[in-house]
Motif scaffolding. Structure first.
Motif, short mmCIF file in Angstrom:
data_model
loop_
_atom_site.label_atom_id
_atom_site.label_comp_id
_atom_site.label_asym_id
_atom_site.label_seq_id
_atom_site.Cartn_x
_atom_site.Cartn_y
_atom_site.Cartn_z
N ASP A 1 76.67 8.78 19.37
CA ASP A 1 76.47 8.60 20.81
C ASP A 1 75.36 9.52 21.32
O ASP A 1 74.50 9.09 22.09
CB ASP A 1 77.77 8.90 21.58
N ASN A 2 75.38 10.77 20.88
CA ASN A 2 74.35 11.71 21.30
C ASN A 2 72.97 11.31 20.76
O ASN A 2 71.97 11.40 21.49
CB ASN A 2 74.70 13.13 20.85
N TYR A 3 72.91 10.88 19.50
CA TYR A 3 71.63 10.46 18.93
C TYR A 3 71.09 9.23 19.66
O TYR A 3 69.88 9.15 19.92
CB TYR A 3 71.77 10.17 17.44
N ARG A 4 71.97 8.28 19.99
CA ARG A 4 71.51 7.09 20.71
C ARG A 4 70.93 7.47 22.08
O ARG A 4 69.91 6.93 22.50
CB ARG A 4 72.66 6.09 20.87
N GLU A 5 71.60 8.39 22.74
CA GLU A 5 71.09 8.84 24.03
C GLU A 5 69.76 9.57 23.86
O GLU A 5 68.83 9.37 24.66
CB GLU A 5 72.13 9.75 24.72
N ALA A 6 69.65 10.38 22.82
CA ALA A 6 68.39 11.07 22.55
C ALA A 6 67.26 10.07 22.31
O ALA A 6 66.13 10.26 22.77
CB ALA A 6 68.54 12.01 21.36
N LEU A 7 67.57 8.98 21.60
CA LEU A 7 66.55 7.95 21.33
C LEU A 7 66.07 7.27 22.61
O LEU A 7 64.91 6.87 22.68
CB LEU A 7 67.09 6.90 20.36
N THR A 8 66.95 7.12 23.58
CA THR A 8 66.53 6.48 24.82
C THR A 8 65.57 7.38 25.61
O THR A 8 64.77 6.88 26.40
CB THR A 8 67.72 6.11 25.74
N LEU A 9 65.65 8.68 25.37
CA LEU A 9 64.83 9.64 26.12
C LEU A 9 63.60 10.11 25.36
O LEU A 9 62.56 10.40 25.96
CB LEU A 9 65.69 10.86 26.49
N GLU A 10 63.71 10.22 24.04
CA GLU A 10 62.63 10.80 23.23
C GLU A 10 61.50 9.79 23.03
O GLU A 10 61.75 8.66 22.63
CB GLU A 10 63.18 11.24 21.87
N GLU A 11 60.29 10.24 23.29
CA GLU A 11 59.13 9.37 23.14
C GLU A 11 58.28 9.73 21.92
O GLU A 11 57.57 8.89 21.39
CB GLU A 11 58.27 9.43 24.41
N ASP B 1 58.26 18.28 29.49
CA ASP B 1 58.87 17.65 30.64
C ASP B 1 60.40 17.59 30.52
O ASP B 1 60.96 17.81 29.45
CB ASP B 1 58.28 16.25 30.89
N LYS B 2 61.02 17.30 31.63
CA LYS B 2 62.48 17.30 31.70
C LYS B 2 63.09 16.29 30.73
O LYS B 2 64.12 16.56 30.10
CB LYS B 2 62.90 16.99 33.13
N LYS B 3 62.46 15.15 30.59
CA LYS B 3 62.97 14.10 29.72
C LYS B 3 63.01 14.56 28.26
O LYS B 3 63.99 14.32 27.56
CB LYS B 3 62.09 12.86 29.87
N ALA B 4 61.96 15.23 27.81
CA ALA B 4 61.92 15.73 26.43
C ALA B 4 62.98 16.80 26.21
O ALA B 4 63.61 16.86 25.15
CB ALA B 4 60.53 16.27 26.11
N LYS B 5 63.17 17.65 27.21
CA LYS B 5 64.19 18.70 27.10
C LYS B 5 65.59 18.09 27.03
O LYS B 5 66.44 18.52 26.26
CB LYS B 5 64.09 19.67 28.27
N GLU B 6 65.81 17.06 27.83
CA GLU B 6 67.11 16.39 27.83
C GLU B 6 67.34 15.68 26.48
O GLU B 6 68.44 15.72 25.94
CB GLU B 6 67.17 15.39 28.99
N ALA B 7 66.29 15.07 25.95
CA ALA B 7 66.40 14.41 24.64
C ALA B 7 66.78 15.43 23.57
O ALA B 7 67.64 15.16 22.72
CB ALA B 7 65.08 13.72 24.28
N PHE B 8 66.14 16.60 23.62
CA PHE B 8 66.46 17.63 22.64
C PHE B 8 67.90 18.10 22.79
O PHE B 8 68.58 18.36 21.79
CB PHE B 8 65.51 18.82 22.74
#
Length: 173
Positions: free
Chosen positions: A56-66, A29-36
């Motif tokens: 900053d990038n890792y924190r954003e990835a954590l908000t998206l990655e499930e 899904d789009k969310k997983a791709k954005e997290a990556f």
């Protein structure tokens, strides 16, 4: 401008192109791709020594990655940054979180052991042998766990365990 568009060296550009191709064809899904994408940008910034940007990038990835497994590596990388900045307690927190999500991450166990060993050395230098020994024992426990998962990766730790009498098991394969 995203970090992936600023890479100047050939290897980084090649990695970015390959990662972009994989992202486009993966059935996620789009969310997983954005997290990556944030994770990838974080790794790139970290490699360049741009730790604030990487965090900053890792924190954003954590908000998206499930996915817990993927989250564990994001947390592990955050721990690396804090450790390299000398913020050892913060680094330990991230390593513990990574292990909680992924108990099979020997590099986090190793890094925890390294921190305890370092703290043991500082205690020893300060003349506090009781604290030093307790910290060395903690380091030994984490190294034993890491070595049991990756027996050929931590040879120096194995040698230290043997020479200090903290392990008599020979795990070389």
């Amino acid at each position: 401008m995203p970090r992936t568009q600023r890479n100047d060296n050939f290897i980084d550009k090649s990695f970015t192109v390959m990662a972009d191709i994989i992202l486009k064809i993966l059935p996620t899904d789009k969310k997983a791709k954005e997290a990556f994408a944030y994770y990838r940008d974080g790794m790139s910034a970290q490699a360049d020594g741009e730790y604030a940007e990487a965090l900053d990038n890792y924190r954003e990835a954590l908000t998206l990655e499930e996915d817990p497994y993927d989250r564990s590596y994001i947390l592990y990388n955050m721990g690396l940054i804090y450790a390299s900045n000398g913020e050892l307690e913060q680094a330990l927190e991230y390593y513990y979180e990574a292990i909680e999500l992924n108990p099979r991450i020997p590099q986090a166990l190793n890094n925890i052991a390294v921190i305890f060993h370092y703290q043991g050395e500082r205690a020893k230098e300060a003349g506090d042998m009781d604290s030093a020994e307790a910290l060395y024992d903690k380091a030994a426990e984490y190294w034993k766990q890491a070595i049991s998962m990756a027996p050929n990766n931590y040879i120096e730790a194995q040698n230290w365990l043997k020479t200090t009498g903290r392990s008599t098991i020979d795990v070389f394969f």
